[in-house]
Design a protein around this motif. Sequence first.
Motif, PDB file in Angstrom:
ATOM      1  N   ARG A  52     -12.131 -30.914   1.090  1.00 24.12           N
ATOM      2  CA  ARG A  52     -10.724 -31.329   1.089  1.00 24.12           C
ATOM      3  C   ARG A  52      -9.799 -30.110   0.961  1.00 24.12           C
ATOM      4  O   ARG A  52      -8.740 -30.062   1.585  1.00 24.12           O
ATOM      5  N   ILE A  53     -10.214 -29.143   0.154  1.00 21.49           N
ATOM      6  CA  ILE A  53      -9.406 -27.934  -0.006  1.00 21.49           C
ATOM      7  C   ILE A  53      -9.327 -27.169   1.308  1.00 21.49           C
ATOM      8  O   ILE A  53      -8.245 -26.724   1.726  1.00 21.49           O
ATOM      9  N   VAL A  54     -10.456 -27.019   1.989  1.00 22.06           N
ATOM     10  CA  VAL A  54     -10.471 -26.293   3.257  1.00 22.06           C
ATOM     11  C   VAL A  54      -9.611 -27.015   4.295  1.00 22.06           C
ATOM     12  O   VAL A  54      -8.854 -26.382   5.043  1.00 22.06           O
ATOM     13  N   ALA A 106      -0.038 -20.252   0.089  1.00 19.31           N
ATOM     14  CA  ALA A 106      -0.392 -21.057  -1.087  1.00 19.31           C
ATOM     15  C   ALA A 106       0.151 -22.471  -0.907  1.00 19.31           C
ATOM     16  O   ALA A 106       1.168 -22.690  -0.247  1.00 19.31           O
ATOM     17  N   PHE A 107      -0.537 -23.448  -1.495  1.00 22.09           N
ATOM     18  CA  PHE A 107      -0.117 -24.845  -1.344  1.00 22.09           C
ATOM     19  C   PHE A 107      -0.618 -25.649  -2.536  1.00 22.09           C
ATOM     20  O   PHE A 107      -1.544 -25.241  -3.247  1.00 22.09           O
ATOM     21  N   LEU A 108       0.020 -26.787  -2.755  1.00 24.00           N
ATOM     22  CA  LEU A 108      -0.410 -27.693  -3.810  1.00 24.00           C
ATOM     23  C   LEU A 108      -1.522 -28.595  -3.291  1.00 24.00           C
ATOM     24  O   LEU A 108      -1.430 -29.152  -2.197  1.00 24.00           O
ATOM     25  N   PHE A 109      -2.568 -28.730  -4.112  1.00 19.69           N
ATOM     26  CA  PHE A 109      -3.684 -29.607  -3.772  1.00 19.69           C
ATOM     27  C   PHE A 109      -4.005 -30.454  -4.997  1.00 19.69           C
ATOM     28  O   PHE A 109      -4.454 -29.934  -6.020  1.00 19.69           O
ATOM     29  N   GLU A 110      -3.711 -31.735  -4.907  1.00 14.44           N
ATOM     30  CA  GLU A 110      -3.981 -32.672  -6.001  1.00 14.44           C
ATOM     31  C   GLU A 110      -3.434 -32.140  -7.327  1.00 14.44           C
ATOM     32  O   GLU A 110      -4.090 -32.190  -8.372  1.00 14.44           O
ATOM     33  N   GLY A 111      -2.210 -31.597  -7.254  1.00 14.72           N
ATOM     34  CA  GLY A 111      -1.520 -31.137  -8.448  1.00 14.72           C
ATOM     35  C   GLY A 111      -1.807 -29.713  -8.852  1.00 14.72           C
ATOM     36  O   GLY A 111      -1.221 -29.207  -9.811  1.00 14.72           O
ATOM     37  N   ARG A 112      -2.696 -29.025  -8.125  1.00 17.72           N
ATOM     38  CA  ARG A 112      -3.047 -27.642  -8.446  1.00 17.72           C
ATOM     39  C   ARG A 112      -2.576 -26.712  -7.336  1.00 17.72           C
ATOM     40  O   ARG A 112      -2.612 -27.076  -6.156  1.00 17.72           O
ATOM     41  N   MET A 113      -2.176 -25.505  -7.735  1.00 12.72           N
ATOM     42  CA  MET A 113      -1.805 -24.499  -6.762  1.00 12.72           C
ATOM     43  C   MET A 113      -3.063 -23.828  -6.224  1.00 12.72           C
ATOM     44  O   MET A 113      -3.906 -23.343  -6.982  1.00 12.72           O
ATOM     45  N   ILE A 114      -3.223 -23.805  -4.903  1.00 14.96           N
ATOM     46  CA  ILE A 114      -4.371 -23.183  -4.249  1.00 14.96           C
ATOM     47  C   ILE A 114      -3.882 -22.010  -3.418  1.00 14.96           C
ATOM     48  O   ILE A 114      -2.996 -22.152  -2.570  1.00 14.96           O
ATOM     49  N   ASP A 115      -4.449 -20.831  -3.664  1.00 13.72           N
ATOM     50  CA  ASP A 115      -4.179 -19.671  -2.824  1.00 13.72           C
ATOM     51  C   ASP A 115      -5.514 -19.087  -2.376  1.00 13.72           C
ATOM     52  O   ASP A 115      -6.565 -19.722  -2.513  1.00 13.72           O
ATOM     53  N   MET A 116      -5.500 -17.889  -1.837  1.00 12.91           N
ATOM     54  CA  MET A 116      -6.675 -17.346  -1.166  1.00 12.91           C
ATOM     55  C   MET A 116      -7.935 -17.276  -2.035  1.00 12.91           C
ATOM     56  O   MET A 116      -9.024 -17.636  -1.559  1.00 12.91           O
ATOM     57  N   PRO A 117      -7.877 -16.833  -3.304  1.00 10.96           N
ATOM     58  CA  PRO A 117      -9.122 -16.788  -4.090  1.00 10.96           C
ATOM     59  C   PRO A 117      -9.787 -18.149  -4.235  1.00 10.96           C
ATOM     60  O   PRO A 117     -11.017 -18.260  -4.132  1.00 10.96           O
ATOM     61  N   TYR A 118      -8.988 -19.211  -4.440  1.00 11.47           N
ATOM     62  CA  TYR A 118      -9.562 -20.548  -4.588  1.00 11.47           C
ATOM     63  C   TYR A 118     -10.069 -21.083  -3.252  1.00 11.47           C
ATOM     64  O   TYR A 118     -11.079 -21.795  -3.194  1.00 11.47           O
ATOM     65  N   LEU A 119      -9.384 -20.718  -2.164  1.00 13.71           N
ATOM     66  CA  LEU A 119      -9.853 -21.125  -0.841  1.00 13.71           C
ATOM     67  C   LEU A 119     -11.191 -20.463  -0.519  1.00 13.71           C
ATOM     68  O   LEU A 119     -12.102 -21.109   0.002  1.00 13.71           O
ATOM     69  N   ARG A 122     -13.404 -19.508  -2.604  1.00 15.25           N
ATOM     70  CA  ARG A 122     -14.429 -20.156  -3.424  1.00 15.25           C
ATOM     71  C   ARG A 122     -14.881 -21.463  -2.768  1.00 15.25           C
ATOM     72  O   ARG A 122     -16.078 -21.763  -2.703  1.00 15.25           O
ATOM     73  N   ALA A 123     -13.928 -22.249  -2.259  1.00 19.27           N
ATOM     74  CA  ALA A 123     -14.272 -23.510  -1.592  1.00 19.27           C
ATOM     75  C   ALA A 123     -15.107 -23.242  -0.347  1.00 19.27           C
ATOM     76  O   ALA A 123     -16.098 -23.946  -0.083  1.00 19.27           O
ATOM     77  N   GLN A 124     -14.752 -22.229   0.412  1.00 15.47           N
ATOM     78  CA  GLN A 124     -15.512 -21.884   1.610  1.00 15.47           C
ATOM     79  C   GLN A 124     -16.925 -21.438   1.251  1.00 15.47           C
ATOM     80  O   GLN A 124     -17.892 -21.783   1.950  1.00 15.47           O
ATOM     81  N   ALA A 125     -17.058 -20.683   0.165  1.00 15.38           N
ATOM     82  CA  ALA A 125     -18.384 -20.234  -0.274  1.00 15.38           C
ATOM     83  C   ALA A 125     -19.245 -21.414  -0.716  1.00 15.38           C
ATOM     84  O   ALA A 125     -20.454 -21.449  -0.446  1.00 15.38           O
ATOM     85  N   LEU A 126     -18.638 -22.383  -1.397  1.00 14.39           N
ATOM     86  CA  LEU A 126     -19.388 -23.576  -1.820  1.00 14.39           C
ATOM     87  C   LEU A 126     -19.906 -24.336  -0.607  1.00 14.39           C
ATOM     88  O   LEU A 126     -21.051 -24.772  -0.587  1.00 14.39           O
TER      89      LEU A 126
END
Length: 283
Positions: free
Chosen positions: A242-244, A257-270, A272-276
């Motif tokens: 969902r994050i990707v 950066a963007f809000l995802f289900e109430g959380r701010m998502i930027d490149m480090p979190y993206l 991490r999602a791609q790595a998962l």
Amino acid sequence: MRSKLFVPGARPELFDKALASAADALSFDLEDSVPEAGKQAARAAIASFLARADVLASNKLLIVRTNATDSPHFAADLAAMAVPGLWLLNIPKVESAAQVREVAAALEQAEAANGVTRPIGLLLNIETPRGLRLAAELAGAHPRVAGLQLGLGDLFAPNGIARTPANVHAVLFAVKMAATEAGVFACDGAWPDVADAEGFQTEAGLAQALGFIGKSCIHPRQVALANTVFSVAVAEVDEARRIVAAAQAANEEGRGAFLFEGRMIDMPYLRRAQALLAGASQH
């Protein structure tokens, strides 16, 4: 490589059992588990096994742990083990970048002599105080370095360091940061008490939380424990998808950066999602 099962090179009767196990990787050992008089026979047994068609066709990551580079056995290990089908050479007690480069050069020559066309990577053991201090330098010493592996037994026991969660966490963190700086993976070492599943899971959990890809196993009964600890939960994979997807939509709208289900998502979190997702697809 959630689970990496050590296989004693002096015990060829265990090779097929290891191949049939659920371990992601098999690490054939020429070092501690093989007596001095048995080194040559162990090399021959491992080389013969690695040449089999069914082994080459398996989905196992095949690794060989050599003897130390300053031992009288290392040159023969390299000559015999640089074979098609081998993915990684695990080098013990590495302590200098020059040592890594020398191993890489010797490995290239051995590959050429043996007709190896796919370069074999290096998995470096961090198991001495100097090796730990220079871990980032070692990890970045040569492009063949694929990862760092922690050896807590050698690092702690001779130096009177208790294997407590706090002490283990400190070393795990240092090795992971060194591996991350060089862009290589970090793999946890072995838990010595085969009967202590709780201890194995506790230590593996520390490593998993720090981003290690898996843990070494010294017995087949530890493999399932490692696979469970280092497997990505279904809920985490779903969230990563969902994050990707949300990141792609945000990118199309010109947002970083963007809000995802109430959380701010930027490149480090993206990332991490791609790595998962990448890890989940491999398993």
